[in-house]
Design a protein around this motif. Structure first.
Motif, mmCIF file in Angstrom:
data_model
loop_
_atom_site.group_PDB
_atom_site.id
_atom_site.type_symbol
_atom_site.label_atom_id
_atom_site.label_comp_id
_atom_site.label_asym_id
_atom_site.label_seq_id
_atom_site.Cartn_x
_atom_site.Cartn_y
_atom_site.Cartn_z
ATOM 1 N N ILE B 359 0.846 -1.199 0.000
ATOM 2 C CA ILE B 359 0.000 0.000 0.000
ATOM 3 C C ILE B 359 0.880 1.247 0.000
ATOM 4 O O ILE B 359 0.634 2.212 -0.727
ATOM 5 C CB ILE B 359 -0.970 -0.027 1.195
ATOM 6 N N PHE B 360 1.955 1.195 0.797
ATOM 7 C CA PHE B 360 2.892 2.315 0.843
ATOM 8 C C PHE B 360 3.442 2.596 -0.552
ATOM 9 O O PHE B 360 3.403 3.724 -1.050
ATOM 10 C CB PHE B 360 4.028 1.967 1.813
ATOM 11 N N LEU B 361 3.938 1.551 -1.215
ATOM 12 C CA LEU B 361 4.567 1.746 -2.518
ATOM 13 C C LEU B 361 3.548 2.213 -3.553
ATOM 14 O O LEU B 361 3.857 3.056 -4.395
ATOM 15 C CB LEU B 361 5.237 0.443 -2.962
ATOM 16 N N VAL B 362 2.314 1.694 -3.476
ATOM 17 C CA VAL B 362 1.272 2.107 -4.417
ATOM 18 C C VAL B 362 1.032 3.611 -4.301
ATOM 19 O O VAL B 362 0.967 4.333 -5.298
ATOM 20 C CB VAL B 362 -0.030 1.312 -4.164
ATOM 21 N N ILE B 363 0.950 4.101 -3.060
ATOM 22 C CA ILE B 363 0.674 5.529 -2.878
ATOM 23 C C ILE B 363 1.879 6.367 -3.316
ATOM 24 O O ILE B 363 1.724 7.418 -3.962
ATOM 25 C CB ILE B 363 0.262 5.811 -1.421
ATOM 26 N N VAL B 364 3.088 5.885 -3.003
ATOM 27 C CA VAL B 364 4.289 6.599 -3.460
ATOM 28 C C VAL B 364 4.313 6.655 -4.983
ATOM 29 O O VAL B 364 4.548 7.720 -5.574
ATOM 30 C CB VAL B 364 5.563 5.909 -2.931
ATOM 31 N N LEU B 365 4.030 5.522 -5.635
ATOM 32 C CA LEU B 365 4.007 5.495 -7.101
ATOM 33 C C LEU B 365 2.987 6.490 -7.638
ATOM 34 O O LEU B 365 3.244 7.208 -8.601
ATOM 35 C CB LEU B 365 3.661 4.086 -7.593
ATOM 36 N N ASP B 366 1.809 6.529 -6.988
ATOM 37 C CA ASP B 366 0.752 7.433 -7.421
ATOM 38 C C ASP B 366 1.235 8.883 -7.375
ATOM 39 O O ASP B 366 1.019 9.664 -8.298
ATOM 40 C CB ASP B 366 -0.476 7.236 -6.538
ATOM 41 N N ALA B 367 1.945 9.206 -6.280
ATOM 42 C CA ALA B 367 2.474 10.569 -6.145
ATOM 43 C C ALA B 367 3.496 10.848 -7.233
ATOM 44 O O ALA B 367 3.493 11.926 -7.852
ATOM 45 C CB ALA B 367 3.097 10.746 -4.763
#
Lengths: 256, 382
Positions: B359-367
């Motif tokens: 979830i952390f990486l998904v949100i970082v990628l989104d940013a």
């Protein structure tokens, strides 16, 4: 044997059924206090089931199980504790809690059932671990860092944490190399001698049967075939027993 | 049936001092000694060199009681007393002898060394650095297997792939559909009540459409998939490690990468854009419903306005992020699965790490995507 020998466990007319499979049909067995009794029988003959029933992990269909002259089949929760305090169990795979160190594993029953101080418990744990022949360096190790033989010893240490009167060992030497197996046999004898335990051993290890047991109970055809010292047992005329003791492996164990 | 409680027949163990001779009484067993331990701590020992202990009235003794007696004796000896034990029966002296032997042979294990804060920070950093390198190596290895599979599709385990497509995709439809429908409702409500003040109700279409298609739907889908499927992947591979099934696969000559990782990776990369598009539709339906019920924008108006308000680019941006989210989730889930070591507890720990990291990486990628698209100037002009 005197007639006064105290009975530790008495099993009377035990019936067990799983689904449509009949496991025990009229099984009777008396285990004396202070003896080491071996239980043998074919795979699926209900050895482990019998052990689980004495420990109230499985329920028989009918029959009576008495531990120290008390019927244990209708115990309420509080009365169960009475049984739990008197029986220690070493499961086949050790069943050590993988998230706890060896010392913490052995301390679990002590913390749960006594009000002793942490320090005293720590010292008792150290004693039990030394008693089963493990070096003090394993105290802080986790089960997955131990060898098979060490896991079994640690499991014995946990089983005797509360100084039980009866110790159940399920296949104590299975999967061990001959040296570890021999050492475990010695440990069983030593526990009987020093702590005066009644020990019930389920095993297929003929060396263990010869080395440690006072008597051997044979489960076959859903009931107790017979129970007697192994040196008498090998003379019995029974097809399965003959195969068991006089096959090549049986003869090898009986060499001396 | 007589009584089953083990405490009623217990005579609590105790010490009594009679004319400078110490008498031990009661049951020196686990149940009997809990108060004795306190008594010993506070006991006023006679001020003489030689103290005599009389154990003849000890009823029962087990190893715990024997140890306590031995320990008491040892402490007193260290304080300069001489101890004489009398009257123990044979069994009890045997137990005491065992304690003596144990104490003579026992060497306490050395406690693990303790580190100061700087050392701990260093160790943690080093560990995390190694983990990062390890993870990158895993990604590289997977990529190679991926390329090999692309060039020789016979190496793809089709059966495993379809099983994964079903379990991660088809069975996820109800939950993803319901949640994005609800999010659509929430967006329409919150946005609509603000726009209503300006009489710009029709702009709900812009708000719900752009937010959902571009950001919320892919993100929501990825988070659900990470929690639902990523955790399952880690648990599966982790348990297979515990039971040595992974090693068994290797010895049979089946690459765990090909059988376990690649189908999961491919399945998620194929599924995530599809699930994301499905989430778009369900979210818009939710928004449409509220627009009609609460803000007087009829469905016809909504659909009429939609192509004008929401450009194709917005939809494509949302969908294009999905495969990257999918790869991140599949790679982390598989990697954490392989990192399981030991037993049941480790599986639980790695599953937690897997879900949190995905979830952390998904949100970082989104940013990162948001910044990159902004720099490239994509999608902000209709």
């Amino acid at each position: 044997m005197s007639a006064k020998t105290e009975i530790a466990i008495k099993i009377k007319d035990l019936h067990t059924k799983f689904g449509s499979t009949i496991i025990h049909e009229g099984l009777n067995l008396e285990i004396r206090r202070g003896e080491i009794i071996g239980i043998i029988g074919e795979s699926g003959s209900g050895k482990t089931t019998l052990l689980r029933e004495i420990l109230l992990l499985d329920k028989p269909l009918a029959g009576l199980i008495e531990v120290f002259n008390k019927n244990i089949l209708d115990l309420n929760k509080k009365q169960c504790l009475w049984l739990r305090r008197r029986c220690g169990v070493m499961f086949q795979q050790g069943a050590l809690f993988s998230s706890l160190t060896v010392a913490e594993n052995v301390a679990v029953p002590l913390h749960e059932h006594t009000k002793l101080s942490k320090n005293l418990i720590k010292e008792i744990v150290a004693f039990k671990i030394a008693l089963v022949g493990l070096p003090s360096s394993v105290e802080t190790k986790y089960p997955d860092q131990l060898s098979g033989g060490m896991i079994k010893r640690a499991a014995v240490a946990r089983a005797i944490a509360l100084d039980p009167e009866i110790l159940f060992l399920d296949e104590p030497t299975a999967g061990l190399d001959p040296i570890s197996a021999l050492a475990l046999d010695k440990l069983i004898l030593q526990l009987k001698k020093t702590l005066g335990l009644t020990i019930v051993v389920i095993t297929h290890d003929l060396d263990t049967l010869w080395a440690v047991t006072d008597r051997v109970a044979v489960l076959a055809d859903k009931h107790l075939l017979d129970v007697m010292p192994i040196k008498d047992l090998i003379k019995l005329e029974h097809f399965w027993l003959q195969e068991y003791f006089h096959g090549p492996r049986g003869r090898a164990a009986n060499r001396d | 049936m007589s009584d089953f409680s083990h405490s009623t027949n217990i005579i609590k163990a105790s010490l009594t001092n009679k004319a400078d001779k110490i008498y031990c009484n009661g049951d020196w067993t686990l149940d009997g000694i809990s108060q004795l331990e306190l008594q010993i701590k506070k006991f006023s020992w006679p001020k003489i060199t030689t103290i005599i202990f009389d154990g003849s009235s000890i009823q029962n003794m087990d190893t715990a009681g024997a140890w306590l007696l031995f320990r008491t004796q040892q402490t007193l000896e260290l304080a300069g007393h001489t101890i004489i034990l009398q009257g123990l029966n044979a069994k009890h002296s045997d137990l005491l002898q065992m304690m003596r032997n144990h104490a003579a042979n026992y060497q306490p294990s050395t406690p693990p060394p303790s580190y100061n804060i700087l050392e701990r920070i260093g160790q943690k950093t080093y560990k995390n650095y190694n983990q990062l390198i390890d993870f990158l190596a895993f990604v590289g290895e997977t990529f190679i297997v991926f390329l090999q599979a692309i060039f020789s599709p016979t190496r793809i385990r089709w059966q495993a792939l379809f099983a994964n497509l079903y379990s991660a995709g088809v069975t996820a439809l109800p939950i993803i559909g319901l949640l994005s429908f609800l999010i659509g409702i929430v967006l329409a409500y919150q946005g609509g009540s603000q726009l209503n003040k300006y009489g710009a109700n029709i702009l709900i279409v812009d708000l719900v459409g752009i937010t959902l298609l571009r950001e919320i739907a892919p993100l929501l889908t990825a988070i659900i998939v990470a929690g639902r499927t990523g955790s399952a992947y880690t648990a599966q591979i982790g348990t297979m490690r515990v039971t040595e099934e992974i090693d068994a696969l290797r010895t049979i000559g089946i690459s765990p990468m090909e059988l376990l990782v690649l189908p999961k990776l491919l399945a998620l990369i194929i599924l995530m854009p599809l699930l994301s598009a499905y989430a778009d539709i369900m979210g818009i339906l939710g928004g449409m419903l509220i627009s009609k019920l609460s803000f007087g924008v009829s469905m016809i108006d909504f659909i009429d306005r939609f192509p004008k308000a929401v450009s194709l680019t917005n939809y494509l941006i949302g969908i294009s992020k999905a495969p990257f989210f999918a790869a991140a989730i599949a790679l982390i889930a598989s990697y954490q699965g392989f990192k399981v070591k030991g037993g049941a507890e480790s599986v639980g720990k790695q599953v937690t790490i897997s879900v949190v990291q995905s979830i952390f990486l998904v949100i970082v990628l989104d940013a990162v995507f948001a910044i990159v698209f902004n720099l490239l100037g994509i999608g902000f002009f209709k």
